[in-house]
Each structure stands twice: as structure tokens, then as C-alpha cells.
Design a protein around this motif. Structure first.
Motif, mmCIF file in Angstrom:
data_model
loop_
_atom_site.group_PDB
_atom_site.id
_atom_site.type_symbol
_atom_site.label_atom_id
_atom_site.label_comp_id
_atom_site.label_asym_id
_atom_site.label_seq_id
_atom_site.Cartn_x
_atom_site.Cartn_y
_atom_site.Cartn_z
ATOM 1 N N THR A 1 0.350 16.214 16.657
ATOM 2 C CA THR A 1 0.527 15.441 15.426
ATOM 3 C C THR A 1 -0.157 14.088 15.441
ATOM 4 O O THR A 1 -0.337 13.488 14.384
ATOM 5 C CB THR A 1 2.022 15.205 15.154
ATOM 6 N N SER A 2 -0.507 13.562 16.590
ATOM 7 C CA SER A 2 -1.072 12.215 16.725
ATOM 8 C C SER A 2 -0.015 11.180 16.376
ATOM 9 O O SER A 2 1.090 11.509 15.977
ATOM 10 C CB SER A 2 -2.306 12.070 15.839
ATOM 11 N N ALA A 3 -0.360 9.929 16.564
ATOM 12 C CA ALA A 3 0.564 8.851 16.209
ATOM 13 C C ALA A 3 0.360 8.510 14.730
ATOM 14 O O ALA A 3 -0.776 8.403 14.270
ATOM 15 C CB ALA A 3 0.310 7.634 17.078
ATOM 16 N N ASP B 1 2.777 3.610 12.308
ATOM 17 C CA ASP B 1 3.083 3.015 13.611
ATOM 18 C C ASP B 1 1.992 2.027 14.020
ATOM 19 O O ASP B 1 2.274 0.954 14.548
ATOM 20 C CB ASP B 1 3.244 4.089 14.681
ATOM 21 N N TYR B 2 0.736 2.400 13.796
ATOM 22 C CA TYR B 2 -0.369 1.488 14.105
ATOM 23 C C TYR B 2 -0.266 0.222 13.262
ATOM 24 O O TYR B 2 -0.523 -0.881 13.747
ATOM 25 C CB TYR B 2 -1.719 2.166 13.865
ATOM 26 N N ALA B 3 0.110 0.385 11.996
ATOM 27 C CA ALA B 3 0.239 -0.778 11.110
ATOM 28 C C ALA B 3 1.322 -1.723 11.614
ATOM 29 O O ALA B 3 1.157 -2.946 11.569
ATOM 30 C CB ALA B 3 0.545 -0.320 9.690
ATOM 31 N N LEU B 4 2.433 -1.181 12.110
ATOM 32 C CA LEU B 4 3.500 -2.018 12.653
ATOM 33 C C LEU B 4 3.032 -2.775 13.890
ATOM 34 O O LEU B 4 3.352 -3.955 14.066
ATOM 35 C CB LEU B 4 4.726 -1.170 12.998
ATOM 36 N N VAL B 5 2.287 -2.110 14.736
ATOM 37 C CA VAL B 5 1.767 -2.774 15.937
ATOM 38 C C VAL B 5 0.818 -3.906 15.540
ATOM 39 O O VAL B 5 0.924 -5.025 16.040
ATOM 40 C CB VAL B 5 1.069 -1.758 16.870
#
Length: 59
Positions: A4-6, A10-14
Motif C-alpha cells: 500500500t505504501s505510506a 502521513d508525509y504531509a504531517l511529517v
């Protein structure tokens, strides 16, 4: 995660909470922890308190 990949969210939150340099440091820390866990499993190493209890040795 391989299928599914990340998620992009989630990347936006990081990105919202860490600088680019901190993202690199976080990624390296996560990778090091993952490697250490894989080595521990591969060598069937017990957690130190468990190993101490099993052998009867004092800490």
C-alpha cells in the motif's frame, strides 16, 4: 506497507512538523532501529532483562 505504501497524508504531517534536516535524521533513526531489530531477531537475541532472568545472572 509493501503493498500500500505510506499515505500522502502521513508525509504531509511529517513535513508540517519537521524541517528537511529533521526529516533526514528521523528517517535515519527509524532505519537504524529497524536494522537493529532485524539483527536481534536474526540472532535470536533476548531483551536484556529476559536474558538475565533466564540465566539467573545479576544485572
Amino acid at each position: 506497507m509493501a503493498d500500500t505504501s505510506a499515505p500522502d497524508a502521513d508525509y504531509a504531517l511529517v513535513k508540517a512538523n519537521f524541517t528537511e534536516a529533521e526529516q533526514v535524521q528521523l528517517t535515519l533513526a527509524i532505519g537504524a532501529i529497524n536494522l537493529w531489530n532485524c539483527l536481534q531477531v536474526g540472532f535470536q537475541a533476548g531483551h536484556p532483562p529476559v536474558a538475565v532472568q533466564a540465566t539467573g545472572a545479576a544485572a
